[in-house]
Design an enzyme around this catalytic site. Structure first.
Site, PDB file in Angstrom:
ATOM      1  CB  SER A  17     -69.365   9.660  42.305  1.00  0.00           C
ATOM      2  OG  SER A  17     -68.161  10.222  41.846  1.00  0.00           O
ATOM      3  CE  LYS A  66     -58.749   8.746  41.283  1.00  0.00           C
ATOM      4  NZ  LYS A  66     -58.747   9.978  40.520  1.00  0.00           N
TER       5      LYS A  66
END
Ligand SMILES: NC(=O)c1ccc[n+]([C@@H]2O[C@H](COP(=O)([O-])OP(=O)(O)OC[C@H]3O[C@@H](n4cnc5c(N)ncnc54)[C@H](OP(=O)(O)O)[C@@H]3O)[C@@H](O)[C@H]2O)c1
Length: 273
Positions: A17, A66
């Protein structure tokens, strides 16, 4: 004013990322930076506090946070509350809002390649966190049926229940019993983590029809054994990096409110694979 973004998780060293987002900043001349920030399991609360202290503008969330991250959000968008997991957060003066861009990221390659999902019959291998976003995506695009194949049946049953509540006709099987009749499926997705360590494909794909869509969400290595077998059987291949890119593009657009430079981001990603 300069803006700062991050990806949080553990392990985080090999996250792609930072490369993808930094390439986008360079391409558009944005005064922004993006860092990888390791937060271990059990340290999320403190980690979030330090991110707020440095006035982080936004961050991505990856394994293992998450689901737990949902607790620390002040607001959630629709996809995030539906899936029950978050991968993208905005910070507006201390107010954290969560999004889940994995679902749209997963669907992105179907749209880009004009591949139909509506009315299809799907075999989904795996029933972990990513599989949940995938099920939500297939329901959104009105797939007809999904067979969920997993090693742990309890997890598959839970996911099937979720799939039913959002309108998908569902069946559950043990991943070891999948092999015989793959000809019935239009789309086969590997959402297990098998492949990450160069393992053999979780299923042989011998009985699949040519032109079946074969989608591996594992993105490293790019050419997993599952996809190699899919190519040998003349399947239509979708790579894990395409989903990764799709979710990054959506996150970028949520944070910056401008169109993401897709090609620059893709180049950064493929250069790093
Ligand atoms: N391309 C992308 O943008 C993207 C996005 C998210 C995730 N991913 C990748 O997707 C994979 C799954 O992520 P996740 O978050 O869903 O992980 P997760 O929640 O840990 O789920 C892992 C899944 O793999 C199965 N599995 C693992 N080892 C297995 C084995 N030896 N035999 C059979 N099944 C096995 C698990 O089965 P059990 O339930 O039986 O344990 C479970 O279904 C990871 O490789 C991740 O890097 C890619």
């Amino acid at each position: 004013m300069s803006k700062t973004f991050a990806v949080i998780g553990d392990p985080i060293d090999h996250s792609l990322s930072p490369n993808i987002h930094s390439a986008a900043f360079r391409e558009l001349n944005l005064d922004c930076s993006y860092i990888a920030y390791k937060i271990s399991k059990g340290e999320l609360k403190e980690g979030i506090e330090s991110l707020k202290k440095i006035k982080i503008d936004g961050f991505n969330v990856t394994i293992p946070h998450k689901i737990e991250m949902m607790k620390y959000l002040d607001k959630t968008d629709e996809s995030c509350s539906l899936i029950g997991a978050v991968n993208t957060v905005t910070n507006t003066e201390g107010i954290l809002k969560g999004y889940n861009t994995d679902m749209e990221g997963f669907l992105d390659p179907f749209k880009k390649k004009n591949l139909r999902v509506r009315g299809t019959k799907i075999l989904l291998l795996g029933a972990g966190g990513a599989a949940r976003a995938i099920v939500a995506g297939f329901a959104k695009e009105k797939a007809k049926h999904i067979t969920i194949a997993n090693r742990t049946l309890e997890k598959a049953n839970n996911l099937a229940q979720f799939a039913n509540t959002i309108g998908l006709d569902t069946k559950v099987i043990n991943i070891e019993n999948v092999e015989n009749d793959l000809g019935q499926y239009n789309i086969i997705v590997n959402a297990t983590s098998i492949g990450l360590k160069n393992e053999t494909s979780p299923i042989s794909l011998e009985s699949m029809r040519p032109k079946t869509i074969v989608y591996d969400i594992v993105y490293l290595p790019m050419n997993t054994d599952f996809l190699k077998k899919g190519k040998e059987r003349e399947g239509i291949v979708i790579y894990g990096y395409e989903m990764l890119l799709g979710q990054a593009v959506r996150a970028f657009e949520i944070w910056h409110n401008i169109e993401a430079p897709y090609n620059a981001m893709k180049k950064a990603l493929l250069g790093g694979v």
